[in-house]
Write an enzyme that holds these catalytic residues in place. Structure first.
Site, PDB file in Angstrom:
ATOM      1  N   GLY A  33     -34.540 -19.957 -21.266  1.00 26.67           N
ATOM      2  CA  GLY A  33     -35.110 -19.198 -22.252  1.00 26.67           C
ATOM      3  C   GLY A  33     -36.068 -18.047 -21.662  1.00 26.67           C
ATOM      4  CG  ASN A  34     -36.900 -14.624 -23.307  1.00 25.65           C
ATOM      5  OD1 ASN A  34     -37.992 -14.444 -24.065  1.00 25.65           O
ATOM      6  ND2 ASN A  34     -35.662 -14.601 -23.638  1.00 25.65           N
ATOM      7  NE  ARG A  35     -43.234 -16.912 -17.898  1.00 26.83           N
ATOM      8  CZ  ARG A  35     -44.034 -18.179 -17.967  1.00 26.83           C
ATOM      9  NH1 ARG A  35     -44.689 -18.657 -19.061  1.00 26.83           N
ATOM     10  NH2 ARG A  35     -43.859 -18.697 -16.737  1.00 26.83           N
ATOM     11  CB  SER A  36     -39.866 -13.059 -26.213  1.00 27.66           C
ATOM     12  OG  SER A  36     -40.315 -12.151 -27.213  1.00 27.66           O
ATOM     13  CB  ALA A 100     -36.791 -11.040 -24.823  1.00 26.70           C
TER      14      ALA A 100
END
Ligand code: CTP
Ligand code: CA
Length: 245
Positions: A33-36, A100
């Site tokens: 995943g990502n930090r959005s 994102a």
């Protein structure tokens, strides 16, 4: 009627906003995943609704309350986000890709939880995800065949029209050569506006403020100074409304 000082300049317009960050499953309990945080996308949805738009918000893994006046579709992966955005964009005047989207996903999703074993762990093989923003731009270009309009023209499109959304807005996070990379991305993805954020250098995710340069196809860039994400959202809708007019 003016709501909290905003013009109703998006009344009768259908807009789709994607927000948050996709999760790409590795096994039943793990993902890439990502930090959005989804804050910027939610600010865009909220302000569009306040300006009179009919808003569909495609939210990927966002822990925020539904914005008033928006229809929220919750998704997890890039594949699900693509399905939801393409389904909603057929009738839309505007699509804003603030999410994102993971560029890659694990090439294989394990059906069972991956267990620790005695040896070294296996490397994770990745596969490329489809580029949804580029697909929207390409579909519009193909659908508008014969009109001969440039990617930046807000000409023949409209609700239910086969030519696709009149205005397509992308986001980009860049760490270096911000404007050059942004201009190349705007052209490559055939979008009308590209909101470019500089990332790194201590700029935090999940903060209520944002600063950006909005690149405009066929026009001059617009600088939006550091301020609440709602201000950046309103600056984007100002540019969108001008292109729809
Ligand atoms: N995007 C998308 N589908 C993807 C990846 C990105 O629709 N698979 C969209 C994002 O929602 C954003 C824009 O494309 O609006 C730009 O994303 P960004 O990650 O900056 O661009 P990439 O083309 O993925 O290039 P890179 O990550 O290599 O800079
Ligand atoms: Ca990317």
């Amino acid at each position: 009627r003016v709501l909290r000082g905003r013009p109703l300049d998006l009344a009768g317009r259908r807009v789709v906003v994607s927000a948050g960050g996709t999760r790409e499953a590795l096994d039943p309990v793990r993902y890439l995943g990502n930090r959005s945080s989804g804050l910027q996308g939610y600010a865009l949805a909220r302000t569009a609704a306040a300006r009179g738009a009919e808003v569909t918000l495609v939210a990927a893994n966002v822990a925020l309350p539904d914005p008033a006046g928006a229809t929220v579709v919750r998704v997890e992966s890039a594949a699900e986000l693509r399905e939801a955005v393409l389904a909603a964009s057929g009738e839309a005047d505007v699509v804003v890709m603030a999410a994102a989207v993971a560029d890659f996903r694990p090439a294989a999703r394990h059906d069972a939880k991956i267990k620790k074993s005695d040896g070294e762990p296996e490397p994770i093989r990745l596969a490329k995800n489809p580029d949804i923003l580029a697909e929207l731009g390409e579909r519009r270009r193909a659908g508008a065949s014969g009109s001969g309009g440039p990617a930046g023209s807000a000409g023949a499109a409209g609700p239910g029209g086969s030519a696709g959304p009149a205005v397509i807005v992308g986001f980009a996070a860049e760490t270096h050569d911000v404007l050059a990379n942004g201009q190349a991305k705007l052209a490559r993805k055939r979008c009308d506006l590209l909101v470019v954020n500089q990332v790194g250098e201590g700029r935090a995710f999940g903060t209520p403020d944002n600063a950006a340069t909005v690149l405009v196809a066929g026009g001059e860039p617009v600088e939006v100074p550091l301020g609440p994400k709602e201000d950046l959202a309103d600056a984007v809708w100002d540019l969108v409304a001008a292109r729809l007019a």
